[in-house]
Design a protein around this motif. Structure first.
Motif, PDB file in Angstrom:
ATOM      1  N   GLY A  69       0.773  -1.234   0.000  1.00 26.24           N
ATOM      2  CA  GLY A  69       0.000   0.000   0.000  1.00 26.24           C
ATOM      3  C   GLY A  69       0.805   1.285   0.000  1.00 26.24           C
ATOM      4  N   SER A  70       2.127   1.207   0.094  1.00 30.40           N
ATOM      5  CA  SER A  70       2.982   2.396   0.082  1.00 30.40           C
ATOM      6  C   SER A  70       3.898   2.361  -1.130  1.00 30.40           C
ATOM      7  N   ARG A  71       4.300   3.538  -1.575  1.00 36.33           N
ATOM      8  CA  ARG A  71       5.224   3.634  -2.715  1.00 36.33           C
ATOM      9  C   ARG A  71       6.599   4.054  -2.227  1.00 36.33           C
ATOM     10  N   PHE A  72       7.624   3.447  -2.825  1.00 41.19           N
ATOM     11  CA  PHE A  72       9.003   3.735  -2.466  1.00 41.19           C
ATOM     12  C   PHE A  72       9.839   3.871  -3.725  1.00 41.19           C
ATOM     13  N   ALA A  73      10.848   4.713  -3.661  1.00 39.16           N
ATOM     14  CA  ALA A  73      11.839   4.786  -4.732  1.00 39.16           C
ATOM     15  C   ALA A  73      13.048   3.985  -4.274  1.00 39.16           C
ATOM     16  N   LEU A  74      13.526   3.103  -5.138  1.00 40.29           N
ATOM     17  CA  LEU A  74      14.693   2.279  -4.829  1.00 40.29           C
ATOM     18  C   LEU A  74      15.749   2.497  -5.906  1.00 40.29           C
ATOM     19  N   GLY A  75      16.984   2.759  -5.482  1.00 39.59           N
ATOM     20  CA  GLY A  75      18.074   3.002  -6.415  1.00 39.59           C
ATOM     21  C   GLY A  75      18.628   1.729  -7.031  1.00 39.59           C
ATOM     22  N   GLU A  76      19.469   1.911  -8.024  1.00 39.06           N
ATOM     23  CA  GLU A  76      20.048   0.789  -8.761  1.00 39.06           C
ATOM     24  C   GLU A  76      20.838  -0.153  -7.869  1.00 39.06           C
ATOM     25  N   GLN A  77      21.605   0.379  -6.925  1.00 38.34           N
ATOM     26  CA  GLN A  77      22.400  -0.473  -6.036  1.00 38.34           C
ATOM     27  C   GLN A  77      21.528  -1.411  -5.222  1.00 38.34           C
ATOM     28  N   ILE A  78      20.293  -1.005  -4.964  1.00 39.41           N
ATOM     29  CA  ILE A  78      19.364  -1.850  -4.217  1.00 39.41           C
ATOM     30  C   ILE A  78      18.640  -2.806  -5.159  1.00 39.41           C
ATOM     31  N   THR A  79      18.082  -2.280  -6.264  1.00 39.90           N
ATOM     32  CA  THR A  79      17.259  -3.116  -7.149  1.00 39.90           C
ATOM     33  C   THR A  79      18.043  -4.230  -7.825  1.00 39.90           C
ATOM     34  N   ARG A  80      19.338  -4.060  -7.978  1.00 40.63           N
ATOM     35  CA  ARG A  80      20.111  -5.137  -8.612  1.00 40.63           C
ATOM     36  C   ARG A  80      20.555  -6.212  -7.613  1.00 40.63           C
ATOM     37  N   ASN A  81      20.209  -6.034  -6.353  1.00 45.07           N
ATOM     38  CA  ASN A  81      20.562  -7.011  -5.322  1.00 45.07           C
ATOM     39  C   ASN A  81      19.348  -7.636  -4.645  1.00 45.07           C
ATOM     40  N   ILE A  82      18.183  -7.488  -5.271  1.00 44.14           N
ATOM     41  CA  ILE A  82      16.959  -8.112  -4.769  1.00 44.14           C
ATOM     42  C   ILE A  82      16.485  -9.116  -5.808  1.00 44.14           C
ATOM     43  N   MET A  83      16.457 -10.386  -5.441  1.00 41.31           N
ATOM     44  CA  MET A  83      16.018 -11.447  -6.333  1.00 41.31           C
ATOM     45  C   MET A  83      14.522 -11.656  -6.154  1.00 41.31           C
ATOM     46  N   VAL A  84      13.817 -11.753  -7.289  1.00 41.61           N
ATOM     47  CA  VAL A  84      12.370 -11.890  -7.272  1.00 41.61           C
ATOM     48  C   VAL A  84      11.919 -12.956  -8.265  1.00 41.61           C
ATOM     49  N   SER A  85      10.663 -13.355  -8.139  1.00 39.88           N
ATOM     50  CA  SER A  85      10.023 -14.196  -9.152  1.00 39.88           C
ATOM     51  C   SER A  85       8.758 -13.467  -9.576  1.00 39.88           C
ATOM     52  N   LYS A  86       8.349 -13.681 -10.818  1.00 34.43           N
ATOM     53  CA  LYS A  86       7.159 -12.993 -11.334  1.00 34.43           C
ATOM     54  C   LYS A  86       5.905 -13.483 -10.630  1.00 34.43           C
ATOM     55  N   ALA A  87       4.944 -12.566 -10.485  1.00 34.41           N
ATOM     56  CA  ALA A  87       3.657 -12.886  -9.878  1.00 34.41           C
ATOM     57  C   ALA A  87       2.569 -12.306 -10.757  1.00 34.41           C
ATOM     58  N   GLY A  88       1.366 -12.828 -10.656  1.00 31.02           N
ATOM     59  CA  GLY A  88       0.252 -12.301 -11.416  1.00 31.02           C
ATOM     60  C   GLY A  88      -0.481 -11.237 -10.643  1.00 31.02           C
ATOM     61  N   GLY A  89      -1.150 -10.302 -11.332  1.00 27.35           N
ATOM     62  CA  GLY A  89      -1.947  -9.261 -10.685  1.00 27.35           C
ATOM     63  C   GLY A  89      -1.108  -8.127 -10.156  1.00 27.35           C
ATOM     64  N   ALA A  90      -1.750  -7.158  -9.528  1.00 26.41           N
ATOM     65  CA  ALA A  90      -1.068  -5.989  -8.974  1.00 26.41           C
ATOM     66  C   ALA A  90      -0.952  -6.116  -7.456  1.00 26.41           C
ATOM     67  N   ALA A  91       0.091  -5.473  -6.918  1.00 28.24           N
ATOM     68  CA  ALA A  91       0.295  -5.516  -5.467  1.00 28.24           C
ATOM     69  C   ALA A  91      -0.497  -4.439  -4.771  1.00 28.24           C
TER      70      ALA A  91
END
Length: 77
Positions: A55-77
């Motif tokens: 429910g909250s929005r955040f800005a995340l920089g490149e140094q952070i986003t390239r070190n978070i591993m994710v898997s795809k999900a359906g729908g919106a958060a």
């Protein structure tokens, strides 16, 4: 897959984070825990993302986003 590779409008699920201790703990305090669903709202340049998390929005920089591993999900958060 890395968080930085997720396209605008797509959702994903956090699998693991490989970040410095303090940054990882701060993100966990904001709700970015393992299995949390994250939606990419906007992209600002190389790897910088605006994400919606619990429910909250955040800005995340490149140094952070390239070190978070994710898997795809359906729908919106």
């Amino acid at each position: 897959m890395l968080l930085k590779d997720i396209e605008v409008g797509q959702s994903c699920v956090v699998e693991r984070m490989e970040l410095p201790f303090q940054i990882q703990r701060r993100l966990e305090a904001l709700g970015m825990t393992r299995r949390a669903q994250v939606a990419v709202v906007n992209r600002k340049g190389r790897g910088i993302l605006i994400v919606k998390l619990r429910g909250s929005r955040f800005a995340l920089g490149e140094q952070i986003t390239r070190n978070i591993m994710v898997s795809k999900a359906g729908g919106a958060a």
